[in-house]
Scaffold this motif. Structure first.
Motif, mmCIF file in Angstrom:
data_model
loop_
_atom_site.group_PDB
_atom_site.id
_atom_site.type_symbol
_atom_site.label_atom_id
_atom_site.label_comp_id
_atom_site.label_asym_id
_atom_site.label_seq_id
_atom_site.Cartn_x
_atom_site.Cartn_y
_atom_site.Cartn_z
ATOM 1 N N ASP A 120 0.819 -1.212 0.000
ATOM 2 C CA ASP A 120 0.000 0.000 0.000
ATOM 3 C C ASP A 120 0.856 1.267 0.000
ATOM 4 O O ASP A 120 0.748 2.117 0.883
ATOM 5 C CB ASP A 120 -0.966 -0.011 1.188
ATOM 6 N N VAL A 121 1.697 1.365 -1.032
ATOM 7 C CA VAL A 121 2.496 2.581 -1.214
ATOM 8 C C VAL A 121 1.604 3.717 -1.718
ATOM 9 O O VAL A 121 1.785 4.886 -1.355
ATOM 10 C CB VAL A 121 3.659 2.308 -2.189
ATOM 11 N N LEU B 20 0.636 -0.444 -5.335
ATOM 12 C CA LEU B 20 1.772 0.442 -5.558
ATOM 13 C C LEU B 20 1.274 1.803 -6.025
ATOM 14 O O LEU B 20 1.832 2.841 -5.666
ATOM 15 C CB LEU B 20 2.719 -0.172 -6.592
ATOM 16 N N LEU B 21 0.212 1.795 -6.823
ATOM 17 C CA LEU B 21 -0.417 3.036 -7.279
ATOM 18 C C LEU B 21 -1.693 3.298 -6.481
ATOM 19 O O LEU B 21 -2.227 2.406 -5.820
ATOM 20 C CB LEU B 21 -0.756 2.955 -8.769
ATOM 21 N N VAL C 236 9.879 -6.657 -6.984
ATOM 22 C CA VAL C 236 8.774 -7.547 -7.356
ATOM 23 C C VAL C 236 7.486 -6.868 -6.903
ATOM 24 O O VAL C 236 7.388 -6.420 -5.760
ATOM 25 C CB VAL C 236 8.893 -8.933 -6.668
ATOM 26 N N VAL C 237 6.493 -6.773 -7.777
ATOM 27 C CA VAL C 237 5.237 -6.113 -7.438
ATOM 28 C C VAL C 237 4.073 -7.063 -7.673
ATOM 29 O O VAL C 237 3.913 -7.620 -8.765
ATOM 30 C CB VAL C 237 5.031 -4.828 -8.279
ATOM 31 N N LEU D 151 -1.561 -0.359 -13.541
ATOM 32 C CA LEU D 151 -0.145 -0.598 -13.291
ATOM 33 C C LEU D 151 0.570 -1.191 -14.494
ATOM 34 O O LEU D 151 1.734 -0.855 -14.765
ATOM 35 C CB LEU D 151 0.019 -1.503 -12.064
ATOM 36 N N ASP D 152 -0.092 -2.073 -15.245
ATOM 37 C CA ASP D 152 0.555 -2.693 -16.403
ATOM 38 C C ASP D 152 0.947 -1.667 -17.459
ATOM 39 O O ASP D 152 1.832 -1.940 -18.275
ATOM 40 C CB ASP D 152 -0.375 -3.734 -17.029
ATOM 41 N N SER D 153 0.313 -0.506 -17.465
ATOM 42 C CA SER D 153 0.633 0.511 -18.459
ATOM 43 C C SER D 153 1.948 1.230 -18.148
ATOM 44 O O SER D 153 2.508 1.898 -19.019
ATOM 45 C CB SER D 153 -0.507 1.535 -18.561
ATOM 46 N N VAL D 154 2.443 1.094 -16.929
ATOM 47 C CA VAL D 154 3.668 1.799 -16.541
ATOM 48 C C VAL D 154 4.734 0.883 -15.944
ATOM 49 O O VAL D 154 5.846 1.332 -15.649
ATOM 50 C CB VAL D 154 3.360 2.943 -15.538
ATOM 51 N N LEU D 155 4.405 -0.406 -15.743
ATOM 52 C CA LEU D 155 5.367 -1.323 -15.130
ATOM 53 C C LEU D 155 5.186 -2.724 -15.696
ATOM 54 O O LEU D 155 4.060 -3.221 -15.764
ATOM 55 C CB LEU D 155 5.170 -1.352 -13.612
#
Length: 225
Positions: A24-25, A67-68, A97-98, A107-111
């Motif tokens: 939970d960043v 993460l986001l 690792v995320v 998230l897949d669009s940036v990592l």
């Protein structure tokens, strides 16, 4: 299980696996707030991450979901924060690792390389919003646990039985912009991995003296709060 874990600044370190886990960043949470000035999210996250990397020298850093923060967009500046987050981990000699959280549809669009869960010894790191494959233990986030002691609300970890018979360690939100859910007042937890709240033991880190305080189960603790 989890007896050898080391707790520091809302994260957990598994020494045998040399793995640091946080959850939970919520990068971008400051931009979703109603204030007009910066809340210092990037600086706070990166400085605390650097301190953890320096203290533990992990081989891997696992983010157990969220993460986001944004569900349907990556606000301006958040990708830059993400790249800095990656760079600090790489410069610290670790691999990132995320695992995917419920806040991570973009998230897949940036990592690249995001996974549903990740094995750490006999435990499985995941976010906790969905039920993963059975494991001996689970490390997850999602519920942002906190507890109020002597009028002060503190982030806490939770330890106890998983709903499927394994064991679970729940991490507090790594972002300090999350208020946290007071576990002593919760009637239930929003995770299929967790059962009756009374069975879980809060663990609080007293950072003033760098001491980990393990409390009795909530069933016995509530009357003293």
């Amino acid at each position: 299980m989890f007896e050898d874990c080391l707790f520091r600044d809302r994260a957990a370190y598994f020494p045998d696996e040399r793995t640091l886990v946080l959850a939970d960043v919520h990068l971008g949470r400051d931009r979703a707030s109603n204030v007009e000035f910066s809340l210092g999210e990037r600086e706070d996250v990166l400085s605390r991450l650097d301190a953890l990397l320096s203290r533990f020298d992990p081989r891997e850093v696992v983010v157990a979901g969220d993460l986001l923060h944004g569900f349907d967009s990556v606000p301006h500046g958040v990708e830059r924060s993400l790249r800095a987050f990656e760079r600090h981990i790489e410069d610290g000699g670790a691999r990132l690792v995320v695992t995917r959280g419920n806040h991570d549809p973009m998230l897949d669009s940036v990592l690249e390389g995001v996974v549903a869960d990740y094995s750490i010894g006999a435990s499985l790191a995941c976010h906790g919003h969905e039920r993963p494959d059975p494991a001996a233990g689970y490390v997850h986030g999602h519920i942002h646990p906190a507890i109020t002691i002597e009028g002060r609300k503190r982030p806490c970890y939770l330890r106890g039985p998983a709903a499927d018979g394994g064991e679970v360690l729940v991490l507090p939100a790594f972002t300090r912009l999350a208020g946290g859910v007071d576990v002593a007042r919760a009637g239930s937890f929003r995770s299929p991995l967790l059962g009756e709240p009374d069975t879980y033991r809060p663990v609080v880190l007293d950072e003033d003296v760098d001491e980990t305080l393990a409390f009795p189960p909530l069933s016995a603790l509530r009357s003293h709060l």
